[in-house]
Design a protein around this motif. Structure first.
Motif, PDB file in Angstrom:
ATOM      1  N   THR A  23       7.694 -33.952  27.614  1.00 19.05           N
ATOM      2  CA  THR A  23       8.530 -35.102  27.953  1.00 19.05           C
ATOM      3  C   THR A  23       7.770 -36.075  28.844  1.00 19.05           C
ATOM      4  O   THR A  23       7.819 -37.291  28.649  1.00 19.05           O
ATOM      5  N   THR A  24       7.033 -35.543  29.809  1.00 21.86           N
ATOM      6  CA  THR A  24       6.265 -36.383  30.727  1.00 21.86           C
ATOM      7  C   THR A  24       5.140 -37.113  30.004  1.00 21.86           C
ATOM      8  O   THR A  24       4.931 -38.316  30.217  1.00 21.86           O
ATOM      9  N   VAL A  25       4.407 -36.410  29.162  1.00 20.14           N
ATOM     10  CA  VAL A  25       3.301 -37.023  28.418  1.00 20.14           C
ATOM     11  C   VAL A  25       3.820 -38.120  27.492  1.00 20.14           C
ATOM     12  O   VAL A  25       3.251 -39.215  27.423  1.00 20.14           O
ATOM     13  N   GLU A  26       4.908 -37.861  26.797  1.00 19.20           N
ATOM     14  CA  GLU A  26       5.481 -38.863  25.905  1.00 19.20           C
ATOM     15  C   GLU A  26       6.013 -40.063  26.675  1.00 19.20           C
ATOM     16  O   GLU A  26       5.876 -41.201  26.241  1.00 19.20           O
ATOM     17  N   ALA A  27       6.605 -39.817  27.856  1.00 19.25           N
ATOM     18  CA  ALA A  27       7.089 -40.920  28.693  1.00 19.25           C
ATOM     19  C   ALA A  27       5.922 -41.766  29.182  1.00 19.25           C
ATOM     20  O   ALA A  27       6.015 -43.004  29.231  1.00 19.25           O
ATOM     21  N   PHE A  28       4.806 -41.133  29.532  1.00 16.81           N
ATOM     22  CA  PHE A  28       3.613 -41.863  29.952  1.00 16.81           C
ATOM     23  C   PHE A  28       3.112 -42.759  28.827  1.00 16.81           C
ATOM     24  O   PHE A  28       2.841 -43.942  29.037  1.00 16.81           O
ATOM     25  N   MET A  29       2.993 -42.200  27.634  1.00 18.14           N
ATOM     26  CA  MET A  29       2.491 -42.982  26.495  1.00 18.14           C
ATOM     27  C   MET A  29       3.430 -44.138  26.169  1.00 18.14           C
ATOM     28  O   MET A  29       2.972 -45.245  25.868  1.00 18.14           O
ATOM     29  N   GLU A  30       4.717 -43.904  26.242  1.00 19.93           N
ATOM     30  CA  GLU A  30       5.702 -44.954  25.958  1.00 19.93           C
ATOM     31  C   GLU A  30       5.626 -46.060  27.008  1.00 19.93           C
ATOM     32  O   GLU A  30       5.713 -47.248  26.677  1.00 19.93           O
ATOM     33  N   VAL A  32       2.951 -46.924  28.760  1.00 15.44           N
ATOM     34  CA  VAL A  32       1.729 -47.686  28.507  1.00 15.44           C
ATOM     35  C   VAL A  32       1.949 -48.650  27.343  1.00 15.44           C
ATOM     36  O   VAL A  32       1.589 -49.830  27.426  1.00 15.44           O
ATOM     37  N   LYS A  33       2.567 -48.175  26.264  1.00 14.77           N
ATOM     38  CA  LYS A  33       2.824 -49.042  25.111  1.00 14.77           C
ATOM     39  C   LYS A  33       3.737 -50.208  25.481  1.00 14.77           C
ATOM     40  O   LYS A  33       3.494 -51.345  25.079  1.00 14.77           O
ATOM     41  N   ASP A  34       4.789 -49.922  26.261  1.00 14.54           N
ATOM     42  CA  ASP A  34       5.716 -50.980  26.670  1.00 14.54           C
ATOM     43  C   ASP A  34       5.010 -52.026  27.529  1.00 14.54           C
ATOM     44  O   ASP A  34       5.222 -53.229  27.363  1.00 14.54           O
ATOM     45  N   GLY A  46      -9.990 -44.355  38.677  1.00 15.11           N
ATOM     46  CA  GLY A  46     -10.739 -43.129  38.431  1.00 15.11           C
ATOM     47  C   GLY A  46     -10.683 -42.647  36.996  1.00 15.11           C
ATOM     48  O   GLY A  46     -11.392 -41.728  36.612  1.00 15.11           O
ATOM     49  N   PHE A  47      -9.837 -43.265  36.179  1.00 17.39           N
ATOM     50  CA  PHE A  47      -9.723 -42.873  34.773  1.00 17.39           C
ATOM     51  C   PHE A  47     -10.134 -44.018  33.859  1.00 17.39           C
ATOM     52  O   PHE A  47     -11.033 -43.875  33.051  1.00 17.39           O
ATOM     53  N   GLY A  48      -9.440 -45.159  33.988  1.00 19.79           N
ATOM     54  CA  GLY A  48      -9.775 -46.301  33.161  1.00 19.79           C
ATOM     55  C   GLY A  48      -8.633 -47.283  33.091  1.00 19.79           C
ATOM     56  O   GLY A  48      -7.625 -47.143  33.771  1.00 19.79           O
ATOM     57  N   SER A  49      -8.797 -48.279  32.230  1.00 22.78           N
ATOM     58  CA  SER A  49      -7.807 -49.338  32.096  1.00 22.78           C
ATOM     59  C   SER A  49      -7.425 -49.511  30.637  1.00 22.78           C
ATOM     60  O   SER A  49      -8.282 -49.527  29.763  1.00 22.78           O
ATOM     61  N   PHE A  50      -6.136 -49.644  30.401  1.00 22.08           N
ATOM     62  CA  PHE A  50      -5.623 -50.025  29.093  1.00 22.08           C
ATOM     63  C   PHE A  50      -5.363 -51.516  29.182  1.00 22.08           C
ATOM     64  O   PHE A  50      -4.536 -51.956  29.977  1.00 22.08           O
ATOM     65  N   VAL A  51      -6.093 -52.302  28.396  1.00 24.05           N
ATOM     66  CA  VAL A  51      -5.998 -53.753  28.490  1.00 24.05           C
ATOM     67  C   VAL A  51      -5.746 -54.357  27.113  1.00 24.05           C
ATOM     68  O   VAL A  51      -5.992 -53.725  26.083  1.00 24.05           O
ATOM     69  N   ILE A  52      -5.255 -55.587  27.142  1.00 22.48           N
ATOM     70  CA  ILE A  52      -5.038 -56.354  25.918  1.00 22.48           C
ATOM     71  C   ILE A  52      -6.232 -57.283  25.742  1.00 22.48           C
ATOM     72  O   ILE A  52      -6.588 -58.021  26.653  1.00 22.48           O
ATOM     73  N   PRO A  77      -4.847 -53.696  21.597  1.00 23.13           N
ATOM     74  CA  PRO A  77      -5.000 -52.848  22.784  1.00 23.13           C
ATOM     75  C   PRO A  77      -6.412 -52.284  22.844  1.00 23.13           C
ATOM     76  O   PRO A  77      -7.051 -52.039  21.820  1.00 23.13           O
ATOM     77  N   SER A  78      -6.884 -52.064  24.054  1.00 26.30           N
ATOM     78  CA  SER A  78      -8.224 -51.532  24.251  1.00 26.30           C
ATOM     79  C   SER A  78      -8.226 -50.639  25.487  1.00 26.30           C
ATOM     80  O   SER A  78      -7.414 -50.818  26.393  1.00 26.30           O
ATOM     81  N   PHE A  79      -9.148 -49.681  25.509  1.00 30.25           N
ATOM     82  CA  PHE A  79      -9.305 -48.810  26.677  1.00 30.25           C
ATOM     83  C   PHE A  79     -10.702 -48.992  27.223  1.00 30.25           C
ATOM     84  O   PHE A  79     -11.683 -48.921  26.482  1.00 30.25           O
ATOM     85  N   LYS A  80     -10.796 -49.232  28.514  1.00 24.92           N
ATOM     86  CA  LYS A  80     -12.090 -49.345  29.176  1.00 24.92           C
ATOM     87  C   LYS A  80     -12.161 -48.234  30.218  1.00 24.92           C
ATOM     88  O   LYS A  80     -11.418 -48.236  31.200  1.00 24.92           O
TER      89      LYS A  80
END
Length: 90
Positions: A23-30, A32-34, A46-52, A77-80
């Motif tokens: 539930t937590t992982v799916e909420a995180f992904m949702e 980020v998408k929103d 320390g992990f990265g950036s999800f950018v447009i 969408p892109s991940f750096k």
């Protein structure tokens, strides 16, 4: 590694039941998408950036029909990854 593998690994390492972790992982992904759909970037220190990223309009060719089409400008969408993330992967 699949989402199920990630859930199993987190559940094993933390002792939290798999249903809660899923539930937590799916909420995180949702979340980020929103955020990305609202043109809001997501920064995880320390992990990265999800950018447009914006792609410009371009002309493409359909070789089989010998036609030209215009691909309109659009966002993707892109991940750096963060520098610390990259240094661990090397």
């Amino acid at each position: 590694m699949t989402k199920a593998d990630i859930v199993n690994e987190i559940a094993k390492n933390t002792g939290i039941d798999k249903v809660t972790v899923l539930t937590t992982v799916e909420a995180f992904m949702e979340t980020v998408k929103d955020s990305l759909s609202k043109n809001e970037n997501v920064y995880l220190r320390g992990f990265g950036s999800f950018v447009i990223k914006q792609r410009a309009e371009k002309t493409a060719r359909n070789i089989s029909k010998n036609t030209t089409i215009i691909i309109p400008a659009h966002n993707i969408p892109s991940f750096k990854p963060a520098k610390t993330f990259v240094s661990v992967v090397k």
